[in-house]
Design a protein around this motif. Sequence first.
Motif, short mmCIF file in Angstrom:
data_model
loop_
_atom_site.label_atom_id
_atom_site.label_comp_id
_atom_site.label_asym_id
_atom_site.label_seq_id
_atom_site.Cartn_x
_atom_site.Cartn_y
_atom_site.Cartn_z
N GLN A 684 0.83 -1.20 0.00
CA GLN A 684 0.00 0.00 0.00
C GLN A 684 0.87 1.26 0.00
O GLN A 684 0.55 2.25 -0.69
CB GLN A 684 -0.93 -0.01 1.21
N ALA A 685 1.98 1.22 0.73
CA ALA A 685 2.88 2.37 0.75
C ALA A 685 3.43 2.64 -0.64
O ALA A 685 3.56 3.80 -1.07
CB ALA A 685 4.01 2.12 1.74
N PHE A 686 3.78 1.56 -1.35
CA PHE A 686 4.29 1.72 -2.72
C PHE A 686 3.21 2.30 -3.63
O PHE A 686 3.45 3.26 -4.38
CB PHE A 686 4.76 0.37 -3.26
N MET A 687 2.02 1.73 -3.58
CA MET A 687 0.96 2.15 -4.48
C MET A 687 0.59 3.62 -4.27
O MET A 687 0.37 4.37 -5.24
CB MET A 687 -0.27 1.27 -4.28
N GLN A 688 0.53 4.05 -3.05
CA GLN A 688 0.08 5.40 -2.75
C GLN A 688 1.11 6.47 -3.12
O GLN A 688 0.77 7.66 -3.15
CB GLN A 688 -0.32 5.50 -1.28
N THR A 689 2.33 6.06 -3.36
CA THR A 689 3.35 7.03 -3.81
C THR A 689 3.39 7.16 -5.32
O THR A 689 4.13 8.02 -5.84
CB THR A 689 4.75 6.61 -3.31
N GLN A 690 2.63 6.33 -6.04
CA GLN A 690 2.66 6.39 -7.50
C GLN A 690 1.66 7.43 -8.02
O GLN A 690 0.63 7.69 -7.39
CB GLN A 690 2.33 5.00 -8.07
N PRO A 691 1.94 8.04 -9.14
CA PRO A 691 1.06 9.09 -9.68
C PRO A 691 -0.37 8.60 -9.89
O PRO A 691 -0.59 7.53 -10.48
CB PRO A 691 1.72 9.43 -11.03
N GLY A 692 -1.33 9.35 -9.35
CA GLY A 692 -2.73 9.04 -9.55
C GLY A 692 -3.28 7.95 -8.66
O GLY A 692 -4.45 7.58 -8.78
N MET A 693 -2.45 7.38 -7.76
CA MET A 693 -2.91 6.27 -6.93
C MET A 693 -3.21 6.67 -5.49
O MET A 693 -3.61 5.85 -4.69
CB MET A 693 -1.84 5.16 -6.89
N SER A 694 -3.02 7.92 -5.16
CA SER A 694 -3.16 8.33 -3.75
C SER A 694 -4.60 8.25 -3.26
O SER A 694 -4.84 8.20 -2.04
CB SER A 694 -2.64 9.76 -3.58
N GLU A 695 -5.57 8.22 -4.16
CA GLU A 695 -6.97 8.20 -3.76
C GLU A 695 -7.51 6.79 -3.55
O GLU A 695 -8.67 6.62 -3.16
CB GLU A 695 -7.82 8.92 -4.81
N LEU A 696 -6.69 5.78 -3.84
CA LEU A 696 -7.17 4.40 -3.68
C LEU A 696 -7.41 4.09 -2.21
O LEU A 696 -6.57 4.39 -1.36
CB LEU A 696 -6.15 3.42 -4.26
N GLY A 697 -8.55 3.48 -1.93
CA GLY A 697 -8.87 3.13 -0.55
C GLY A 697 -8.23 1.82 -0.14
O GLY A 697 -7.74 1.04 -0.96
N SER A 698 -8.31 1.54 1.15
CA SER A 698 -7.69 0.34 1.70
C SER A 698 -8.32 -0.93 1.13
O SER A 698 -7.65 -1.93 0.87
CB SER A 698 -7.81 0.35 3.23
#
Length: 991
Positions: A684-698
């Motif tokens: 999750q830490a990796f995904m949320q640092t990628q462009p456009g992925m910060s809004e993905l929920g848990s």
Amino acid sequence: MRHRPWVLLGIALVALAWLASEEIQHSYYQSRFVSEYASHLTYELMDGPSERVIYPEYGPFDHRYGYTALPALLPRLQSLGYSVVSQAQFSDPLLRYVEQGFYPPFDEKTQSGLTINDCRGEPVFSFHYPERYYESYQQVPPLLAEALLFIEDRELLSDEHPNANPAVNWLRLAGASVSLAGSRFNADRSTPGASTIATQIEKFRHSREGRTQGLEDKLMQMGSASVRAYRNGPNTMEARRQLVLDYINTVPLAAAPGHGEVNGVGDGLWVWFSEDIERFSRRLSGAEDLTGQAVALRQALALMIAQRRPSYYLLQGRGDLNSLIDSHLRLLTREGLIEAALRDEALAQPLVFRNWSEEPLRQRFALDKAITVARARLSGLLGQSQYAVDRYDLQAETSLHGELQQQISTYLESLSTPEMAGQIGLLGERLLSPEKVGDVRYSFTLMQHGADGNQVRVQTDNTGLPFDLNEGSKLELGSTAKLRVLATYLGIIAELYEQLSESDQQALTKLRADNENVLAVWAAGYLSANPEATLAQTLEAALERRYSASPDERFFTGGGVQRFGNFLRSDNYRNPTLRESLRESINLPFVRLMRDILRYAIYQSPDSSMNVMRDDGDPARKVYLQRFADKEGQTFLLRFWRKYSGLTEQERLDVFLDGLRPTATRLAAVHRYLYPDADETAFQAFMQTQPGMSELGSARLGSLYRDYGPGRYDLPDQGYIARVHPLELWLVGYLRRQPESSFSDAVQASEAERQEVYGWLFRTRHRSARDSRIRTMLEVEAFLEVHRRWKQMGYPFEHLVPSLGTALGSSGDRPAALAELMGIIQNNGMRFPSRRINDLHFAAGTPYEARLQRPEEVGIQVMHADVAAALKGVLSEVVDGGTARRLQGTFVGVDGQALALGGKTGTGDNRIHSMSASGRSTSSQVMNRTATFVFFLGDDHFGTLTAFVPGKAADGFRFTSALPVQVLKGMAPILQSYLQEGRAVCEVARD
């Protein structure tokens, strides 16, 4: 009476003491005994190899001159074809003497180094080390000798005792012994040395690392120096003067950047003080003003003092050195060796060292291309660096003709001026324009065949660089490749003739029914119609076969579709013979001929035939598909390896992601493959640092983590989901686990993955997809056979580009390799190695002398003699009426008749093309442009001439092979003189 024995003993001791004193002063007995003994320590140069020689194992001078290397070098050279024609042999006394650890007495060389002579015995390269020295004792400035003796041995040149042993100073030895004994009781007590100039010379020349290793080593130095001093008789005066000269000329004086080791006052003055030895000598002798003499004296003392600790005093400890110089100046004045005025002036002068940033030393470099190549060959031959070989006591003889080499080098250099280029005829259409003549580089090789093989007479270029265009390049040399194709073709026809000439009509008829094997079909048809034909006649008929020059056909080659064109549009509608095609250098016939050669090679394979193309159920098809998968996989793997090699793990990931269009599923598929052991938090830490992925929920991230986890998809599917090549994904993951791996490791580790990635080949319903892959592999295998044939004829590289473009030069070549092919044709199909180094003469005039020679070469028949004759005939037509016709009648013999002349031209326009789906070039980037003429001249000469423009500048040139042909024509007066005056024969009497 009872005291008489003690009296007699006392008298005897006094007598012995007197005799010892007399011997110490006059050296009467040792001078006669040692000189007599030394007279038997002889050696002699004898024919053939010798086992009666002992080479030194260490010693700076022995190592530098190559003497320590000879035990390994001689067997190495013999294994490479050289034979020992003469070698030194020790006498029995000398053998026993050296076996005890002493150094052989002989006139050791002050200056040595590599000398390279040309085929006439004339020197073309010479490296002298040290470069600056005094040739005789009389040339040494008296004040320099006096300063040395004052510091080292003040009684050495005393003429009071002409038989004195210079190796032993008894008073100094006694003092050193007493001091050494006292040091055992007082560790802080300094111990003066017992070394004389004679033993110091033995030490820095022959002792391990140039140092005294212990008492035994010191005794060996003293013994060797004593024998050396007396080897010319009891009187040592001349030997003692020689010791002063040798010391001054060879004393070690540290090492300097750009020069290496510094030995001798002459080189020491130049390296450390930028001072010329002749100017220094004049100044020190008082020929100039007092200031000049003072500066020279200070320099002289600096070097004499520095030899004790040269690396310290000349580099780090210059302040201490100056203090010692000042002290010695005062001592010299006190002893009456210099006047007070000179002392005061010397004390006032600074010791000015060379400024390395403003006056850097650079190693002398031989710009002559042939000498550069000869030195490199010699270095490789000996398995030593050029730095080491330059300092060897070695004379080598090359095959080069030095005078001709110089003349042609000068001629090529002159072509950079518009005036000379115009005079030679290099300006015009398909040649050069005046403003561009200086941008073209020329390379020329001339070889001569004789009883002792192919001798390189000239090898030069005007690049001005150490890079060798003849032998160190891989260039697209255009239509010269047609010569290799034609030689291969005629070789196949000769094979077919041998196979079929005894066959009956039924066998020939059966072979003619298979129209895929075009060459075999033609041979069978010709021999069926002409059963009495000789091989020569068959080859001539083969040259009359016709191939279309039409550019309209599309060729499946190199795994894709490609078109080829002719140089002249007027050729597009022709159907020329192969003879005409070579003479006029028409492209398309050779593309089609290469295709027929490949088909022939496919039919010769014992485990394959065209049946794999005809029958989709043939089990061999699966084998070919597997081979294709392996080859294609390695090709892509290498591309990705180059992309990620040398990067850190994070950098690799960043590069990978930078080429990825980010979506949640793609990023999830990548991360779960690359980091299968990562927990959900890290994911999750990796995904949320990628462009456009910060809004993905848990919840969504948890679903992605589970859906794309290890084992859910295989590698091809994982790559498909991520929209990347599966092997790129695999390699990034592999390098994360094995960051120190090599490419070969990656190839080995990915064997299963490569087959997995291309598994669709075995499952697809489309036969055409399988057929194209199998056809590619058949072509690759056929090119392996063509490559084997080309290697036999001297092709220099380890693979060919598996494309029909190889017929037009796409696989590259080297001018020197083309010359070798021409030599094979010139020599009736015999291949001889190219010789540059003929004789090697080590350590002349020393106990280690050895001379080696190359025996006459035995050639290897790599081409049928009739094939060579047929090729020579068609190559002559290239000059008589083809692309090199401007050379007609240029070279004539002594009788006024035209010399036989033939060759092949080629133009290489090396570009990287972007191709459309139809196989046409949509854009290109120029890499270089070449034009080459490979030729034979007369009965025994052959070579190449290449014009070359490197880099993007080549885009502005349109010259063709007419350029090197015209350059060769302009060279005719030089070559004509060489040929007509008999200078081609390099056989001279040598001492």
